[in-house]
Design a protein around this motif. Structure first.
Motif, PDB file in Angstrom:
ATOM      1  N   LYS A  33       0.820  -1.208   0.000  1.00  0.00           N
ATOM      2  CA  LYS A  33       0.000   0.000   0.000  1.00  0.00           C
ATOM      3  C   LYS A  33       0.859   1.265   0.000  1.00  0.00           C
ATOM      4  O   LYS A  33       0.571   2.211  -0.734  1.00  0.00           O
ATOM      5  CB  LYS A  33      -0.897  -0.019   1.240  1.00  0.00           C
ATOM      6  CG  LYS A  33      -2.010   0.984   1.197  1.00  0.00           C
ATOM      7  CD  LYS A  33      -2.970   0.735   2.357  1.00  0.00           C
ATOM      8  CE  LYS A  33      -4.140   1.684   2.297  1.00  0.00           C
ATOM      9  NZ  LYS A  33      -5.057   1.480   3.418  1.00  0.00           N
ATOM     10  N   TYR A  34       1.903   1.308   0.807  1.00  0.00           N
ATOM     11  CA  TYR A  34       2.685   2.533   0.985  1.00  0.00           C
ATOM     12  C   TYR A  34       4.147   2.406   0.587  1.00  0.00           C
ATOM     13  O   TYR A  34       4.890   3.380   0.680  1.00  0.00           O
ATOM     14  CB  TYR A  34       2.653   2.966   2.454  1.00  0.00           C
ATOM     15  CG  TYR A  34       1.275   3.218   2.992  1.00  0.00           C
ATOM     16  CD1 TYR A  34       0.537   4.308   2.548  1.00  0.00           C
ATOM     17  CD2 TYR A  34       0.715   2.376   3.931  1.00  0.00           C
ATOM     18  CE1 TYR A  34      -0.729   4.552   3.038  1.00  0.00           C
ATOM     19  CE2 TYR A  34      -0.556   2.606   4.435  1.00  0.00           C
ATOM     20  CZ  TYR A  34      -1.265   3.698   3.983  1.00  0.00           C
ATOM     21  OH  TYR A  34      -2.509   3.926   4.464  1.00  0.00           O
ATOM     22  N   ALA A  37       5.644   4.799  -2.321  1.00  0.00           N
ATOM     23  CA  ALA A  37       5.630   6.210  -1.918  1.00  0.00           C
ATOM     24  C   ALA A  37       6.703   6.489  -0.865  1.00  0.00           C
ATOM     25  O   ALA A  37       7.390   7.521  -0.930  1.00  0.00           O
ATOM     26  CB  ALA A  37       4.258   6.586  -1.383  1.00  0.00           C
ATOM     27  N   LEU A  38       6.860   5.577   0.101  1.00  0.00           N
ATOM     28  CA  LEU A  38       7.889   5.778   1.117  1.00  0.00           C
ATOM     29  C   LEU A  38       9.288   5.709   0.526  1.00  0.00           C
ATOM     30  O   LEU A  38      10.168   6.492   0.900  1.00  0.00           O
ATOM     31  CB  LEU A  38       7.758   4.732   2.218  1.00  0.00           C
ATOM     32  CG  LEU A  38       6.709   5.017   3.281  1.00  0.00           C
ATOM     33  CD1 LEU A  38       6.603   3.858   4.248  1.00  0.00           C
ATOM     34  CD2 LEU A  38       7.046   6.279   4.019  1.00  0.00           C
TER      35      LEU A  38
END
Length: 79
Positions: A33-34, A37-38
């Motif tokens: 999910k992240y 982006a991280l």
């Protein structure tokens, strides 16, 4: 000893059932999910900090002494 072994087997069996039950549910985990982006945010932050350090702090880096260091003249040993 028998009670302890029975309790240990029962506890591990419960843990396995809980993990199996939770893993069948369709959901996204944190990394899917992240994660992208991280990773991109961390790379941008790291790059911006290094750009600031290299350009704005005034640190003299002394990367190579070639052309700046002159050798001492050779001295003959006294006999």
């Amino acid at each position: 000893m028998y009670r302890f072994a029975k309790a240990a087997v029962n506890a591990t069996g419960q843990a396995v059932r809980q993990v199996r039950h939770g893993s069948t549910a369709p959901r996204q985990d944190f990394h899917s999910k992240y994660g992208t982006a991280l990773l991109l945010g961390g790379a941008a932050f790291c790059g911006s900090v290094w750009a600031y350090v290299l350009t704005q702090t005034g640190i003299t880096w002394n990367l190579s002494p070639v052309g700046r260091v002159m050798p001492k003249p050779w001295r003959q040993a006294d006999e």
